[in-house]
Scaffold this active site. Sequence first.
Site, PDB file in Angstrom:
ATOM      1  N   TYR A 103       0.834  -1.198   0.000  1.00 30.60           N
ATOM      2  CA  TYR A 103       0.000   0.000   0.000  1.00 30.60           C
ATOM      3  C   TYR A 103       0.872   1.253   0.000  1.00 30.60           C
ATOM      4  O   TYR A 103       0.656   2.182  -0.794  1.00 30.60           O
ATOM      5  CB  TYR A 103      -0.929  -0.005   1.213  1.00 30.60           C
ATOM      6  CG  TYR A 103      -1.710   1.270   1.388  1.00 30.60           C
ATOM      7  CD1 TYR A 103      -2.677   1.664   0.467  1.00 30.60           C
ATOM      8  CD2 TYR A 103      -1.479   2.108   2.489  1.00 30.60           C
ATOM      9  CE1 TYR A 103      -3.394   2.848   0.624  1.00 30.60           C
ATOM     10  CE2 TYR A 103      -2.192   3.280   2.653  1.00 30.60           C
ATOM     11  CZ  TYR A 103      -3.144   3.651   1.726  1.00 30.60           C
ATOM     12  OH  TYR A 103      -3.838   4.814   1.886  1.00 30.60           O
ATOM     13  N   GLY A 284     -48.467  24.763  45.087  1.00 30.43           N
ATOM     14  CA  GLY A 284     -48.556  24.949  46.532  1.00 30.43           C
ATOM     15  C   GLY A 284     -47.385  24.394  47.315  1.00 30.43           C
ATOM     16  O   GLY A 284     -47.300  24.595  48.529  1.00 30.43           O
TER      17      GLY A 284
END
Length: 378
Positions: A103, A284
Amino acid sequence: MKILITGANGFIGKNLIVELKNKGYQDLYLCARNTTAAELEQYTSDCDFVFHLAGINRPLTEEEFHTGNVQFTETLLQLLKKQNNKAPIIFASSKQAMQENAYGKSKLSAEQALLEYEKEAPDKVFIYRLSNVFGKWCKPNYNSVVATFCHNIAHDLSIQIHNESSELNLIYIDDIIEEWISLLEGVTIRPALDHRYYIHTIHQTTLGKLAEIIESFKESRRNLQASDMSDALVKKLYSTYLTYLPEEEFSYPLKMNVDQRGSFTEILKADSFGQVSVNISKPGITKGNHWHHTKTEKFLVVSGQGIIRFRKLVTDDCTEEEQQILEYYVSGEKLEVIDIPPGYTHNITNIGTSDLVTIMWANESFNQDKPDTYFLEV
């Protein structure tokens, strides 16, 4: 500008193409395996710039290295010369061109062909020797250890490490594309002494450290620990890792601490920046009524209506009963951050008719052994 891109379907090619389009380039000649000889001849006659990214690195036979890397490069150059087209060429080579393998030898031969061509077209050839390129859309279990580790860890597959101390030089795809587009747009870049070009932003690490970092990304969904994004490599690896998640696993649950008052859920934390959480209070409900020595917080109400109350623990001019209570009305209609300083007992009350949703940041992660939280009514 008309731009020819060989290897258009590859990892680097895909990233280059989308960014060129982002920049407004539309006349792109995309050359892939199915491109005909006639199409390639037309592209080379008309292009103003060439990105030569095509190549073979995993062939069935070694002869394919020569065919895909050397012969195709020679064909490309012959067509350009035939058309008398001296368009600049960026060539994606490899650092393996310095190695004695099939390669590497094929990449070196392609480089040499380009250097010969440059004698006829001075300052028009840019040979980049790349290695260990990583980023989105890179194929796993192919030729990128980052892609393989990200894919396997994200999919609960094992990874193999033969030498944890093996050193790596990693290059992020966006850094390559940024430099190449700068060169395309006329930025002068000086080659190295060997007439090749190298991406200057290289991240050095080891194979063992790479695996540790990527494993930590997976674990972060459980422990909620954010990675250090000031580290450029960590930031780029994290972005890369997320692209390998299975699409059905983009989401993950959080541990919600739920009671009759609502819920409290940690989202993210780190020693470097503290902890981010989301608090939901029912209508509340009052939460808090505590103070801290050192821990600080920021409250951001993003939905609902509430009131945040403060009382300073120590004052010089009045008794505890005479201390003034500070009040801040907060609402998802008007986003504002309320700082919670140490030494003030504080609470938050839902005064609306729907859930009160508050994003909370603390400058330290919760430590059960040292919570620095002392209950006291406002």
